[in-house]
Scaffold this motif. Structure first.
Motif, short mmCIF file in Angstrom:
data_model
loop_
_atom_site.label_atom_id
_atom_site.label_comp_id
_atom_site.label_asym_id
_atom_site.label_seq_id
_atom_site.Cartn_x
_atom_site.Cartn_y
_atom_site.Cartn_z
N PRO A 1 -6.33 -6.35 -16.54
CA PRO A 1 -7.49 -5.44 -16.52
C PRO A 1 -7.12 -3.99 -16.24
CG PRO A 1 -8.01 -7.47 -15.37
CD PRO A 1 -6.55 -7.53 -15.68
N GLY A 2 -6.17 -3.79 -15.31
CA GLY A 2 -5.77 -2.42 -15.01
C GLY A 2 -5.15 -1.72 -16.19
N PHE A 3 -4.48 -2.49 -17.04
CA PHE A 3 -3.86 -1.90 -18.23
C PHE A 3 -4.94 -1.47 -19.22
CE2 PHE A 3 -1.04 -1.65 -21.88
CZ PHE A 3 0.14 -1.21 -21.30
N VAL A 4 -6.00 -2.26 -19.35
CA VAL A 4 -7.11 -1.87 -20.23
C VAL A 4 -7.84 -0.67 -19.64
CG1 VAL A 4 -9.27 -2.63 -21.29
CG2 VAL A 4 -7.36 -4.23 -21.07
N LEU A 5 -8.01 -0.65 -18.31
CA LEU A 5 -8.67 0.49 -17.67
C LEU A 5 -7.92 1.78 -17.96
CD1 LEU A 5 -10.92 1.51 -15.77
CD2 LEU A 5 -9.32 1.15 -13.87
N ARG A 6 -6.60 1.69 -18.08
CA ARG A 6 -5.81 2.90 -18.36
C ARG A 6 -6.21 3.52 -19.69
NH1 ARG A 6 0.57 2.59 -17.63
NH2 ARG A 6 0.53 1.50 -19.64
N ALA B 1 -9.91 -7.20 -21.64
CA ALA B 1 -8.78 -7.77 -20.90
C ALA B 1 -8.75 -9.28 -21.04
CB ALA B 1 -8.86 -7.37 -19.43
N ALA B 2 -9.91 -9.93 -20.91
CA ALA B 2 -9.96 -11.38 -21.00
C ALA B 2 -9.64 -11.86 -22.41
CB ALA B 2 -11.34 -11.89 -20.56
N TYR B 3 -10.18 -11.18 -23.43
CA TYR B 3 -9.99 -11.64 -24.80
C TYR B 3 -8.55 -11.45 -25.26
CZ TYR B 3 -10.97 -12.64 -29.68
OH TYR B 3 -10.96 -13.21 -30.93
N THR B 4 -7.98 -10.30 -24.94
CA THR B 4 -6.62 -10.00 -25.39
C THR B 4 -5.57 -10.52 -24.42
OG1 THR B 4 -6.57 -7.84 -24.30
CG2 THR B 4 -7.43 -7.92 -26.55
N MET B 5 -5.99 -11.07 -23.29
CA MET B 5 -5.10 -11.58 -22.26
C MET B 5 -4.18 -10.46 -21.75
SD MET B 5 -4.28 -15.46 -23.55
CE MET B 5 -3.86 -15.95 -21.86
N THR B 6 -4.80 -9.31 -21.54
CA THR B 6 -4.12 -8.13 -21.01
C THR B 6 -4.59 -7.89 -19.59
OG1 THR B 6 -4.12 -7.18 -23.24
CG2 THR B 6 -3.66 -5.68 -21.41
N PRO C 1 -0.75 -1.68 -14.51
CA PRO C 1 -0.64 -3.09 -14.94
C PRO C 1 -0.86 -4.05 -13.78
CG PRO C 1 1.53 -2.06 -14.91
CD PRO C 1 0.54 -0.96 -14.69
N LEU C 2 -2.10 -4.12 -13.31
CA LEU C 2 -2.48 -4.96 -12.17
C LEU C 2 -3.56 -5.94 -12.62
CD1 LEU C 2 -2.72 -2.14 -9.49
CD2 LEU C 2 -0.81 -3.73 -9.81
N ARG C 3 -3.56 -7.11 -12.00
CA ARG C 3 -4.48 -8.17 -12.41
C ARG C 3 -5.84 -8.05 -11.74
NH1 ARG C 3 -3.28 -12.37 -15.17
NH2 ARG C 3 -1.06 -12.02 -14.83
N VAL D 1 -11.27 3.21 -10.11
CA VAL D 1 -12.71 3.10 -10.34
C VAL D 1 -13.26 2.06 -9.37
CG1 VAL D 1 -14.53 2.50 -11.99
CG2 VAL D 1 -12.48 3.71 -12.77
N VAL D 2 -14.34 2.42 -8.69
CA VAL D 2 -14.99 1.46 -7.78
C VAL D 2 -15.57 0.33 -8.61
CG1 VAL D 2 -16.82 1.13 -6.09
CG2 VAL D 2 -15.47 3.25 -6.08
N TRP D 3 -15.07 -0.89 -8.36
CA TRP D 3 -15.44 -2.03 -9.20
C TRP D 3 -16.46 -2.94 -8.53
CZ3 TRP D 3 -13.73 -0.66 -13.66
CH2 TRP D 3 -13.75 -1.56 -14.75
#
Length: 746
Positions: A112-117, A105-110, A34-36, A67-69
């Motif tokens: 990004p790290g949480f979505v990557l999980r 992540a942007a649409y759901t306001m979650t 859960p990181l921004r 993941v290398v971003w």
């Protein structure tokens, strides 16, 4: 954080796949936490990294995957950066997949790290699969002195006399012995160990295998979908066909077109229960099974499937909503079957609607997506009516079968006997159906025996201590259960409030109680319950479906797991015990959901050569939902529902977003909710309702309050919510969940 620094700019989202970062001395790595933002790490000498590479990096005292971003931000001095530990030998996450993570992540306001999980849900899949241990018989090997040759040992050696290598498990099973027998032979030097490569993935579906003959309507629809897949590029198509019209066979042709091009196909199903017959039909059409992805898979199955998908070894995946986040290298088409189903909405963690995210994934990847339903969501129907989505219609059932006749049973006049739930007219229809050698289905979307247990002496009601919900009696299992948090307790012999014995009474029916009434009325009928708590996993569902198809059952009593997707040729009568059940409460979509569910239930009747009848027991036969079902006027119902929503400015003609405030301390929850209410954005067009206690004001031990933002359709609600939350300090003990486009208001 000493070993890494947060990147100050958003990750690159437009990088072409395979861009090298070898010249970079630092890279930004997004972690599935859960990181921004992504963190900077140093690239060790001799290591070459690409965008999307999966890597292992240090984080405090532990090592984590990431993941290398993109290239590093350069904010932190190089000497303070920790190095990347290693790069995993798996294909990198594609540029489309990385953009998809950012978009969700942007649409759901979650975070990004949480979505990557969700996209890196099986870390074990990043490691190479271990070779498989197998044994051969050593030629001319002699047993050591004192080694006793038992019958079990002789059977193992006999199996290996001329056969191929076998694993210890296979040898033990075929020889009818324990694993210690095999191990003893190996330790004695009589068996030669071999390391075999991992088992290959599933067989590859054959796109050229001929399918069933299609009707003219089906063939025209299939041609349209084939053309879209062959041409490539983004498009969204609603495949709108009545129940039994053969929609599945039509979209199989889109899958075949993708396979012909060497691309992958993804099919989303809302529930595992739908997969049993679907998988059989797929295997008949393509000669091999697809890969499955759902919560019932074992850890090793998930690991092998994830890795095979990433390597392009799996051409077709069928799964639940989380299958959307698998690492497809070359996706060619997405199918969302039963696109209207509310099971596509994830309510925990990252709150998203899989249908809407699938459309976004198709748009980002430049590929066609097919939304399939006999009762489309109002959102999808409005998009098709406006021309935003294309529409393909299948107006009639396949093979000449007729849609069933729908009759309303007015429970105000046609009353069931006391403490019974089936009206006389439905009882008579059941008897006639059984006498004709046909099958019947009784539908009640309520699990267990009774939804409420109370004391006849003092009125005490058995309630869950963790949730604002009654405990449901499951008489077959002899327990009370909360269907929200899973709490279970035995049925009390006496009232826990007044202590009176023998006063606890079941109130209202569940499917178990209907089964009890059926057994009383038709003792010779073969009946079974089909519900999520009586069928555990896809195999149990598959066996139940087989029994119904083979006419080993006469009456099926069940919940929504049997309401859609199934084809039972001998099922000619469907009785809905409580058709009004879904109309209770203030849910925005209550009427739409009830219509869709009952329409799908009705669609199980008369799918073969024999005509079908549907009987809806209702206290409100005049309700628009009931009238539309009886008249077969689907489009009339949708028009009325759309007019009501448009007048109220509700979705799909307006925007909604919910904030759910929760915590263990109700006073603190109220304080934060009130602060959010005072800081809420308001204007002539934007309104905030609440805070108010959620209908489930206590859920899993957490007290809950809701606020609802309502805005015009064109409004971007995410910036409004971000500014709103910045104005209020949220204590660590309080959780504020954001639900953009809410489907549930519990």
């Amino acid at each position: 954080m000493r070993e890494a620094s947060a990147s100050s700019r958003p990750p690159e989202s437009g990088d072409p796949q395979g861009d090298l970062l070898g010249a970079e001395t630092r890279v930004a790595v997004l972690l599935p936490l859960p990181l921004r933002e992504a963190y900077d790490y140093r690239v060790p000498d001799g290591m070459t990294l690409n965008h999307g590479d999966f890597v292992e990096v240090p984080l405090g005292p532990r090592r984590v995957i990431g993941v290398v971003w993109g290239p590093g931000a350069g904010v932190v001095e190089a000497r303070r950066l920790k190095p990347v530990v290693r790069r995993f030998d798996v294909p990198p996450m594609t540029a489309v997949a990385r953009r998809f993570v950012e978009w969700v992540a942007a649409y759901t306001m979650t975070l990004p790290g949480f979505v990557l999980r969700m996209a890196v849900s099986v870390p074990a899949a990043l490691e190479p699969p271990k070779p498989i241990l197998a044994y051969l018989k050593r030629p001319d090997a002699l047993a050591p002195p004192g080694f006793k040759m038992t019958d079990a040992r002789r059977r193992v050696l006999a199996l290996l006399e001329d056969g191929p290598p076998r694993t210890p498990g296979e040898l033990a099973e075929e020889a009818g012995c324990g694993a210690t027998v095999v191990r003893g032979l190996a330790e004695a030097g009589l068996l030669e160990p071999l390391l075999l490569p991992p088992a290959p993935p599933l067989g590859r579906p054959d796109w050229a295998r001929p399918g069933p003959a299609l009707s003219p309507h089906q063939e025209a629809a299939a041609d349209d979908l084939r053309g879209r897949v062959q041409a490539g590029g983004y498009s969204t198509v609603l495949l709108d066909g009545v129940t039994g019209s053969g929609k599945t066979e039509v979209y199989y042709e889109a899958i075949a077109a993708a396979l012909k091009q060497g691309k992958q196909a993804l099919i989303l199903l809302p529930e595992i229960a739908l997969s049993a017959q679907w998988l059989d039909r797929f295997a008949r059409r393509f000669g091999a099974a697809p890969a499955e992805w759902h919560s019932e898979l074992t850890g090793s199955q998930r690991r092998d499937t994830w890795r095979a998908v990433a390597k392009g070894e799996v051409p077709v995946v069928v799964g639940a909503r989380s299958a959307l986040f698998l690492p497809y290298p070359d996706l060619g088409v997405i199918i969302v079957d039963e696109e209207h189903d509310s099971a596509y909405k994830q309510e925990e963690g990252a709150i998203y609607h899989a249908r809407d995210m699938a459309v976004a994934r198709a748009h980002l990847g430049g590929l066609p997506i097919v939304l399939v339903s006999a009762t489309p969501s109002l959102e999808t129907k409005v998009n098709a009516d406006s021309g935003r989505y294309a529409r393909i219609e299948l107006p009639s059932r396949h093979g000449g079968a007729q849609l069933p006749e729908v009759a309303l049973v007015d429970l105000r006049r046609d009353r069931p006997p006391a403490r019974h739930w089936l009206a006389p007219s439905l009882r008579k229809a059941l008897a006639e159906t059984l006498a004709g050698g046909e099958q019947a289905m009784l539908f009640l979307n309520r699990r267990g025996y009774a939804p409420l247990t109370l004391c006849r002496a003092c009125g005490h009601r058995m309630q869950c201590p963790n949730c604002t919900a009654w405990l449901v009696e499951h008489r077959l299992a002899r327990k009370l259960q909360c269907h929200h948090c899973g709490l279970q307790q035995p049925l009390p012999p006496a009232c826990p409030e007044c202590g009176e014995e023998g006063t606890m009474a079941a109130c209202g029916p569940g499917v178990e109680r209907i089964a009890e009434e059926v057994a009383e009325l038709f003792p010779d009928a073969r009946a079974a319950i089909m519900a999520s708590d009586t069928l555990f996993g896809p195999r149990a569902i598959q066996e139940m479906v087989r029994k119904i198809t083979d006419h080993e059952l006469d009456i099926i009593i069940g919940t929504q797991v049997m309401a859609k997707g199934h084809h039972f040729p001998m099922l000619t009568l469907v009785g809905v015990v409580d058709a009004d059940l879904g109309l209770n409460g203030g849910d925005l979509r209550a009427a739409e959901r009830t219509y869709q569910l009952l329409h799908q239930v009705a669609g199980r009747a008369g799918r073969g050569e024999r005509p079908g009848t549907v009987m809806l027991q209702t206290f409100m036969p005049e309700h628009p939902v009931m009238q539309a079902l009886a008249a077969g006027d689907r489009d009339g119902f949708y028009q009325l529902e759309a007019e009501m929503r448009q007048d109220a400015g509700m979705p799909p003609f307006g925007r909604l977003a919910a904030l759910i405030v929760s915590g263990e301390d109700p006073t603190l929850v109220d304080r934060v909710a009130m602060a959010l209410g005072r800081a809420a954005p308001r204007s002539e067009t934007v309104h905030v309702l609440g805070p108010a206690p959620a209908p489930l004001a206590l859920l899993r031990g957490r007290h809950r309050r809701r606020l609802l933002l309502k805005a015009p359709r064109a409004t971007q609600v995410q910036p409004l919510i971000a500014e709103w939350l910045e104005r209020v300090e949220i204590p660590p003990a309080i959780r504020v969940q954001i639900d953009v486009d809410p489907y549930s208001f519990l």
